[in-house]
Design a protein around this motif. Structure first.
Motif, short mmCIF file in Angstrom:
data_model
loop_
_atom_site.label_atom_id
_atom_site.label_comp_id
_atom_site.label_asym_id
_atom_site.label_seq_id
_atom_site.Cartn_x
_atom_site.Cartn_y
_atom_site.Cartn_z
N ALA A 69 -15.35 23.24 -51.74
CA ALA A 69 -15.47 24.46 -52.56
C ALA A 69 -16.37 25.49 -51.88
O ALA A 69 -16.02 26.68 -51.80
CB ALA A 69 -16.01 24.11 -53.95
N ALA A 70 -17.51 25.05 -51.36
CA ALA A 70 -18.42 25.96 -50.66
C ALA A 70 -17.75 26.56 -49.43
O ALA A 70 -17.89 27.76 -49.16
CB ALA A 70 -19.70 25.23 -50.28
N ALA A 71 -17.03 25.75 -48.69
CA ALA A 71 -16.35 26.23 -47.48
C ALA A 71 -15.29 27.27 -47.83
O ALA A 71 -15.16 28.29 -47.13
CB ALA A 71 -15.73 25.07 -46.72
N LEU A 72 -14.55 27.04 -48.88
CA LEU A 72 -13.52 28.00 -49.29
C LEU A 72 -14.14 29.33 -49.75
O LEU A 72 -13.63 30.40 -49.41
CB LEU A 72 -12.64 27.41 -50.39
CG LEU A 72 -11.75 26.25 -49.97
CD1 LEU A 72 -11.07 25.62 -51.19
CD2 LEU A 72 -10.71 26.70 -48.95
N VAL A 73 -15.24 29.25 -50.48
CA VAL A 73 -15.92 30.47 -50.93
C VAL A 73 -16.47 31.24 -49.73
O VAL A 73 -16.28 32.46 -49.60
CB VAL A 73 -17.03 30.15 -51.95
CG1 VAL A 73 -17.93 31.36 -52.20
CG2 VAL A 73 -16.42 29.65 -53.24
N VAL A 74 -17.16 30.54 -48.83
CA VAL A 74 -17.73 31.22 -47.65
C VAL A 74 -16.61 31.77 -46.76
O VAL A 74 -16.72 32.88 -46.23
CB VAL A 74 -18.66 30.27 -46.86
CG1 VAL A 74 -19.07 30.88 -45.54
CG2 VAL A 74 -19.88 29.93 -47.69
N GLY A 75 -15.53 31.01 -46.62
CA GLY A 75 -14.39 31.50 -45.83
C GLY A 75 -13.80 32.77 -46.41
O GLY A 75 -13.50 33.72 -45.67
N ALA A 76 -13.65 32.81 -47.72
CA ALA A 76 -13.11 34.01 -48.37
C ALA A 76 -14.07 35.20 -48.21
O ALA A 76 -13.63 36.32 -47.92
CB ALA A 76 -12.84 33.73 -49.85
N LEU A 77 -15.36 34.95 -48.38
CA LEU A 77 -16.35 36.02 -48.20
C LEU A 77 -16.36 36.53 -46.75
O LEU A 77 -16.45 37.73 -46.51
CB LEU A 77 -17.74 35.54 -48.61
CG LEU A 77 -17.98 35.39 -50.10
CD1 LEU A 77 -19.32 34.72 -50.36
CD2 LEU A 77 -17.90 36.74 -50.80
N ALA A 78 -16.27 35.61 -45.81
CA ALA A 78 -16.24 36.02 -44.40
C ALA A 78 -15.00 36.84 -44.09
O ALA A 78 -15.07 37.84 -43.37
CB ALA A 78 -16.31 34.79 -43.50
N ALA A 79 -13.85 36.42 -44.61
CA ALA A 79 -12.61 37.17 -44.38
C ALA A 79 -12.72 38.58 -44.96
O ALA A 79 -12.26 39.54 -44.36
CB ALA A 79 -11.43 36.43 -45.00
N TRP A 80 -13.37 38.69 -46.10
CA TRP A 80 -13.50 39.97 -46.77
C TRP A 80 -14.55 40.86 -46.09
O TRP A 80 -14.32 42.05 -45.86
CB TRP A 80 -13.86 39.74 -48.22
CG TRP A 80 -14.09 40.97 -49.03
CD1 TRP A 80 -13.34 42.11 -49.07
CD2 TRP A 80 -15.16 41.18 -49.95
NE1 TRP A 80 -13.86 43.02 -49.95
CE2 TRP A 80 -14.99 42.47 -50.52
CE3 TRP A 80 -16.22 40.41 -50.37
CZ2 TRP A 80 -15.86 42.99 -51.48
CZ3 TRP A 80 -17.08 40.93 -51.33
CH2 TRP A 80 -16.90 42.20 -51.86
N LEU A 81 -15.70 40.28 -45.74
CA LEU A 81 -16.83 41.09 -45.26
C LEU A 81 -16.94 41.21 -43.75
O LEU A 81 -17.51 42.18 -43.25
CB LEU A 81 -18.14 40.50 -45.80
CG LEU A 81 -18.31 40.51 -47.32
CD1 LEU A 81 -19.54 39.72 -47.71
CD2 LEU A 81 -18.37 41.93 -47.84
N LEU A 82 -16.45 40.23 -43.01
CA LEU A 82 -16.74 40.20 -41.57
C LEU A 82 -15.55 40.49 -40.65
O LEU A 82 -15.75 40.71 -39.46
CB LEU A 82 -17.31 38.83 -41.18
CG LEU A 82 -18.63 38.46 -41.83
CD1 LEU A 82 -19.05 37.07 -41.40
CD2 LEU A 82 -19.71 39.48 -41.48
#
Length: 184
Positions: A69-82
């Motif tokens: 769950a943490a990996a999916l959230v961080v992955g989505a945030l990275a895709a959006w922000l980075l």
């Protein structure tokens, strides 16, 4: 093995394949991200102090379900922000949102799961049992293979992993800079 050095060393061990999948700066960023994430599951110690009725060490944050769950959230945030910014940091590789999602999710999983695995190798001796497969499978899983704070094991393991990554990084950056890989 579960002191900070042991967790960093285990993350470095699990991140070794990154040098073969991604080269140069991209491999280095993946390794750095995985190592940065590795100590985070132990944040439950602070949660347990603040909310003793709800949290305990080796609890929720030390489960595979939480790691995913943490990996999916961080992955989505990275895709959006980075995604738009990362091309400036790395040479050659281009990241679209799906590549960035996979990259960040993979790095978090490597760092997080390496932490859980390290705790499984040593948790039973002086700490609370670890239940990495909760809520899917109930019960603790541990090998009690290595004493929790064995300084020799932790220092040697970390030194070996740093040496291995140094050699692989040197090789990766040397290949990236060799005349045969550069175009005119």
């Amino acid at each position: 093995m579960v002191d900070v050095m042991g967790h960093l060393a285990m993350a470095l061990l699990w991140a070794l394949p990154a040098w073969f999948v991604r080269h140069g700066r991209v491999g280095a960023v993946f390794v750095a991200f995985a190592v940065f994430v590795a100590p985070i599951p132990d944040g439950d110690k602070y949660l347990a102090m603040a909310f003793p009725e709800s949290f305990h060490h080796h609890g929720l944050t030390h489960t595979v379900v939480f790691a995913v769950a943490a990996a999916l959230v961080v992955g989505a945030l990275a895709a959006w922000l980075l995604t738009d910014r990362v091309d400036e940091w790395v040479d050659g590789d281009r990241f679209d949102p799906s590549n960035m999602f996979a990259f960040a999710t993979g790095a978090v999983l490597v760092g997080y799961l390496s932490h859980i695995f390290a705790d499984m190798l040593s948790a039973p001796d002086i700490s609370t049992p670890i239940e990495p497969l909760w809520p899917v499978v109930d019960g603790s899983w541990g090998l009690d293979l290595i004493w929790y704070n064995d300084p020799l094991w932790n220092v040697v393991f970390l030194a070996v992993m740093l040496l291995a990554h140094g050699v692989l990084a040197y090789s990766a950056f040397k290949i990236d800079r060799s005349p045969s890989t550069q175009t005119a």
